[in-house]
Structures are given as C-alpha cells and as structure tokens.
Motif scaffolding. Structure first.
Motif, PDB file in Angstrom:
ATOM      1  N   SER A  32      -3.172 -15.016   9.452  1.00 28.05           N
ATOM      2  CA  SER A  32      -3.487 -13.597   9.540  1.00 28.05           C
ATOM      3  C   SER A  32      -2.296 -12.808   8.995  1.00 28.05           C
ATOM      4  O   SER A  32      -1.228 -13.371   8.746  1.00 28.05           O
ATOM      5  N   TYR A  33      -2.460 -11.492   8.820  1.00 25.67           N
ATOM      6  CA  TYR A  33      -1.401 -10.679   8.245  1.00 25.67           C
ATOM      7  C   TYR A  33      -0.263 -10.451   9.245  1.00 25.67           C
ATOM      8  O   TYR A  33      -0.479 -10.414  10.459  1.00 25.67           O
ATOM      9  N   SER A  34       0.923 -10.266   8.701  1.00 24.68           N
ATOM     10  CA  SER A  34       2.069  -9.908   9.527  1.00 24.68           C
ATOM     11  C   SER A  34       1.950  -8.442   9.950  1.00 24.68           C
ATOM     12  O   SER A  34       1.033  -7.734   9.514  1.00 24.68           O
ATOM     13  N   LYS A  35       2.889  -7.988  10.751  1.00 21.88           N
ATOM     14  CA  LYS A  35       2.953  -6.569  11.053  1.00 21.88           C
ATOM     15  C   LYS A  35       3.363  -5.811   9.788  1.00 21.88           C
ATOM     16  O   LYS A  35       3.881  -6.391   8.850  1.00 21.88           O
ATOM     17  N   ILE A  36       3.144  -4.522   9.778  1.00 19.92           N
ATOM     18  CA  ILE A  36       3.444  -3.699   8.607  1.00 19.92           C
ATOM     19  C   ILE A  36       4.889  -3.200   8.671  1.00 19.92           C
ATOM     20  O   ILE A  36       5.363  -2.790   9.725  1.00 19.92           O
ATOM     21  N   TYR A  68       6.753   3.065   0.736  1.00 17.91           N
ATOM     22  CA  TYR A  68       5.757   2.021   0.507  1.00 17.91           C
ATOM     23  C   TYR A  68       5.602   1.193   1.783  1.00 17.91           C
ATOM     24  O   TYR A  68       6.536   1.069   2.580  1.00 17.91           O
ATOM     25  N   TYR A  69       4.392   0.596   1.934  1.00 15.47           N
ATOM     26  CA  TYR A  69       4.092  -0.199   3.118  1.00 15.47           C
ATOM     27  C   TYR A  69       3.763  -1.628   2.694  1.00 15.47           C
ATOM     28  O   TYR A  69       3.067  -1.847   1.701  1.00 15.47           O
ATOM     29  N   ALA A 113       0.858  -1.189   0.000  1.00 18.52           N
ATOM     30  CA  ALA A 113       0.000   0.000   0.000  1.00 18.52           C
ATOM     31  C   ALA A 113       0.888   1.230   0.000  1.00 18.52           C
ATOM     32  O   ALA A 113       2.079   1.156   0.312  1.00 18.52           O
ATOM     33  N   THR A 114       0.334   2.367  -0.359  1.00 21.28           N
ATOM     34  CA  THR A 114       1.100   3.621  -0.350  1.00 21.28           C
ATOM     35  C   THR A 114       0.857   4.424   0.920  1.00 21.28           C
ATOM     36  O   THR A 114       1.474   5.459   1.129  1.00 21.28           O
ATOM     37  N   LYS A 115      -0.050   3.923   1.757  1.00 25.54           N
ATOM     38  CA  LYS A 115      -0.294   4.515   3.068  1.00 25.54           C
ATOM     39  C   LYS A 115      -0.366   3.392   4.097  1.00 25.54           C
ATOM     40  O   LYS A 115      -0.849   2.305   3.779  1.00 25.54           O
ATOM     41  N   LYS A 116       0.072   3.677   5.308  1.00 21.19           N
ATOM     42  CA  LYS A 116       0.094   2.634   6.336  1.00 21.19           C
ATOM     43  C   LYS A 116      -1.289   2.045   6.569  1.00 21.19           C
ATOM     44  O   LYS A 116      -1.446   0.828   6.708  1.00 21.19           O
ATOM     45  N   ASN A 117      -2.276   2.882   6.611  1.00 24.42           N
ATOM     46  CA  ASN A 117      -3.652   2.416   6.835  1.00 24.42           C
ATOM     47  C   ASN A 117      -4.476   2.431   5.548  1.00 24.42           C
ATOM     48  O   ASN A 117      -5.696   2.461   5.588  1.00 24.42           O
ATOM     49  N   GLY A 118      -3.775   2.411   4.411  1.00 22.90           N
ATOM     50  CA  GLY A 118      -4.466   2.447   3.131  1.00 22.90           C
ATOM     51  C   GLY A 118      -4.908   1.067   2.671  1.00 22.90           C
ATOM     52  O   GLY A 118      -4.900   0.088   3.426  1.00 22.90           O
ATOM     53  N   LYS A 119      -5.291   0.977   1.414  1.00 24.92           N
ATOM     54  CA  LYS A 119      -5.763  -0.270   0.821  1.00 24.92           C
ATOM     55  C   LYS A 119      -4.570  -1.098   0.328  1.00 24.92           C
ATOM     56  O   LYS A 119      -3.796  -0.642  -0.513  1.00 24.92           O
ATOM     57  N   TYR A 120      -4.446  -2.314   0.848  1.00 25.24           N
ATOM     58  CA  TYR A 120      -3.332  -3.188   0.479  1.00 25.24           C
ATOM     59  C   TYR A 120      -3.735  -4.099  -0.683  1.00 25.24           C
ATOM     60  O   TYR A 120      -4.795  -4.714  -0.664  1.00 25.24           O
ATOM     61  N   LYS A 121      -2.853  -4.171  -1.666  1.00 26.55           N
ATOM     62  CA  LYS A 121      -3.093  -4.979  -2.855  1.00 26.55           C
ATOM     63  C   LYS A 121      -2.043  -6.086  -2.933  1.00 26.55           C
ATOM     64  O   LYS A 121      -0.867  -5.844  -2.698  1.00 26.55           O
ATOM     65  N   LYS A 122      -2.504  -7.299  -3.261  1.00 30.21           N
ATOM     66  CA  LYS A 122      -1.556  -8.405  -3.397  1.00 30.21           C
ATOM     67  C   LYS A 122      -0.685  -8.162  -4.619  1.00 30.21           C
ATOM     68  O   LYS A 122      -1.180  -7.940  -5.717  1.00 30.21           O
TER      69      LYS A 122
END
Length: 359
Positions: free
Chosen positions: A154-158, A140-141, A109-118
């Motif tokens: 579940s997801y890892s940390k960012i 980038y995040y 994602a381009t923001k920490k709390n933004g939309k994450y794309k595979k």
C-alpha cells in the motif's frame, strides 16, 4: 578295429550331439532364468537409473514449492518518508527499506489530495530519489510504495517539500567592539538575511539584508566590548516578486573585543585620533542621516568615520558625523557654521580629530 565299426561309432556320436542340441533349443525354460549374467546386470542398472530420475523429479518439485513459499504475498508500506531541498530546483525524497522489496515506485502530486502520478521506479536497494527541474518555492506532495514482482504494498504516508536555496554555514570573528561574519555562497541565491541574538537559543532579530548573491561577508559594528553575540544567516531567491528562503544556518558566535580607550586632557575618552583637512559650510537643510543641519553636525567620508560616530575636533569642539559630501573623501571633514562669515573666517585648516569619543 575294423573300418565298419569305427564308422558306426562316429555316426552314433554325431547323432547324440545333435539330439542334445535339439533338446536345448526347444526346452520350455522361463525367460527370466534364460537371461545371461550380462543381461541381468544391464537390467539392474536401468532400474536404478529410473529410480534415480524419479527421486530427482520429486526433489525438483519440492524446490519449486519452497521457492513459491519464499516469495512474499504482501509487502509493508514504506515508512519514514521525508523530503529535503537540494537546491532551488531539486527535491530529495527518502524512506526506510521494506523487507522483501525488489524496488519502489515514487508518486507525485501538486495537491495533498490531488491526483498522484508515478514519476520514478527505484531499484537496487536504494531508498531515495532526487526529483529535479522543480519550480522554486512551489510545494509538491510525494508518496511511495514497495513492490516484488506483481506484488505491491500500500502507499506510504504523504510528505511535502519544495525546492529552495540550501542552508549555508556561518563563521564569526571578533574585532574591537565588532564582529565580522562570513558564510558559504549558495548556488542560486539572490541575497541573504542576517540575524543576531544575545544568546544561542535567544530571540534572533534581523539586522541586515544583503541583496547580492555574491556577497558573503558582513561586519556588525558598534557592539559592546566583552559581550558575546550569536548570528544566523538564511539565503533567498525571488519568485514572482516573493522571497523563497532557505532554512536558517546553525548559529555562529563571537565575543566582541574590548577597546583600550585613551583619555584626553579635557576629560573625555576616545578610541583613536588623526589629522584631517577641515572645511566649513552653512545654509541649513537636512543631513544624510535626516537630521537638521546645525553646529555640531559634520560631514565625513563614512569609510573613514562611520556616520553616527561622536568626535572631538580641536578648535571646533564636540560633534557628530551625520552628513556626507561629494568632495569629502578620505581624511577630510566639513564643519557646519551658523553663518557664511564664520565659514570664511575658518577657511581651510588641518586639525586633529578624536574619534569615538565617550564622555
């Protein structure tokens, strides 16, 4: 014996055999006991095979159940995620292996709390991914999740990262009251900042900016002989007018060499001496160093006598290299005089100059 008697005996024998055969055919013996030995053996083998097939089927069912038990119902989230710049356009993402995982899916994602794309699926036990074609200096995040079939963790940390010039390596070599440093050229770099400190863990101060990416050498002069100096370098690339820096290099150190000074008969010390062609000039104004033109301020070729160097010139006296001139090349100097008449009187002379004078 008479023929009639023999004929009777044969008929009775034939009837007896026929009677025995009839009894055997129509006897009500149980079917199980009527089987021959061969039939009984065949029946036993068939039963054994049937039993074997039953056991095999049961064993297969047990194996399937065991396989189902081994498949994980849950997976731990990847840990230890971190990023590293591999150049001005590439970011590497790394994480620790997860037990039972068939692979990993990487999200950006381009923001920490933004939309994450595979952006990638990593297989084969690998625990890193290179994200190429990134914008230099842009943050980038990233986050990662493990999978096994349809089971996902579940997801890892960012972790955040940005593409920037990689870290360079530096070497330092001592000279007489100077240190020359060299460093590895960095791909994509447009220049370098050079820093110096008096101790390895001391405060580093920027002493030079190199604005050419191809330049990989700098000599730090006018140092104190016998003192150790430490240097760091970092590369930069400009993006929209702003510099994007690499991390600092590891420090390199060198001890500046001492100079064996010589003593003049007039009492001052000097490093070296040579003959120069000396002209004279006047008229005032400002020197190349921004100081006022005056007696004692001379023009030199900086490649021969660095600006700021104190000198002594036979017939002129103590002076300082502060100015330059278009016709001052090589071992040539221009001495300031207070008047044109003194300049004419001086003319052009060959004189001995004593360089790096210390009283």
């Amino acid at each position: 014996m008479k023929k009639e008697e023999v004929s009777k005996i044969r008929r009775w024998g034939a009837l007896t055999v026929a009677a025995i055969m009839l009894v055997a055919v129509f006897s009500p013996m149980p079917t199980a006991f009527a089987q021959t030995d061969t039939q009984m053996e065949t029946s036993s083998e068939a039963a054994a095979m049937a039993a074997s097939e039953t056991v095999s089927t049961q064993e297969q069912g047990t194996a399937d159940e065991t396989s189902a038990v081994q498949a994980p119902k849950t997976l731990a989230a990847p840990s230890g995620i971190k990023t590293k710049s591999l150049g001005v356009k590439t970011i590497q993402i790394q994480w620790k292996q997860v037990a039972g995982a068939d692979g990993y899916r990487v999200y950006r994602a381009t923001k920490k709390n933004g939309k994450y794309k595979k952006i990638a699926t990593v297989r084969g036990g690998k625990t890193s991914y290179k994200n190429k074609k990134r914008i230099t200096g842009k943050v980038y995040y990233y986050k990662v999740r493990a999978y096994n079939g349809s089971v996902q963790s579940s997801y890892s940390k960012i972790a955040s990262g940005k593409a920037r010039p990689v870290k360079t390596t530096v070497k330092a070599r001592a000279g007489e009251e100077k240190v020359t440093i060299t460093w590895k050229k960095i791909s994509g770099a447009e220049g370098y900042h050079i820093y110096r400190a008096g101790s390895k863990n001391g405060k580093y101060k920027r002493i030079k900016i190199i604005n050419k990416g191809k330049t990989t050498k700098f000599t730090n002069s006018k140092l104190k002989g016998g003192k150790t100096y430490y240097y760091k370098v970092r590369a930069f690339k400009k993006m929209k007018g702003k510099k994007v820096f690499s991390v600092y290099s590891a420090p390199a150190m060198a001890k500046a060499g001492k100079v064996k000074m010589k003593t003049h008969k007039k009492g001052f010390s000097y490093k070296k001496k040579f003959t120069v062609k000396a002209y004279a000039y006047s008229g005032g104004g400002r020197t190349a160093m921004g100081t006022k033109a005056r007696v004692g301020a001379i023009a030199v070729d900086p490649k021969v006598i660095p600006l700021g160097t104190k000198v002594y010139i036979d017939g002129y006296g103590h002076a300082r290299a502060e100015d330059t001139g278009g016709n001052i090349k090589g071992r040539t100097v221009d001495l300031y005089m207070n008047s044109s008449s003194k300049c004419y009187k001086w003319g052009v002379q060959f004189k001995t100059v004593y360089v790096d004078v210390r009283k």
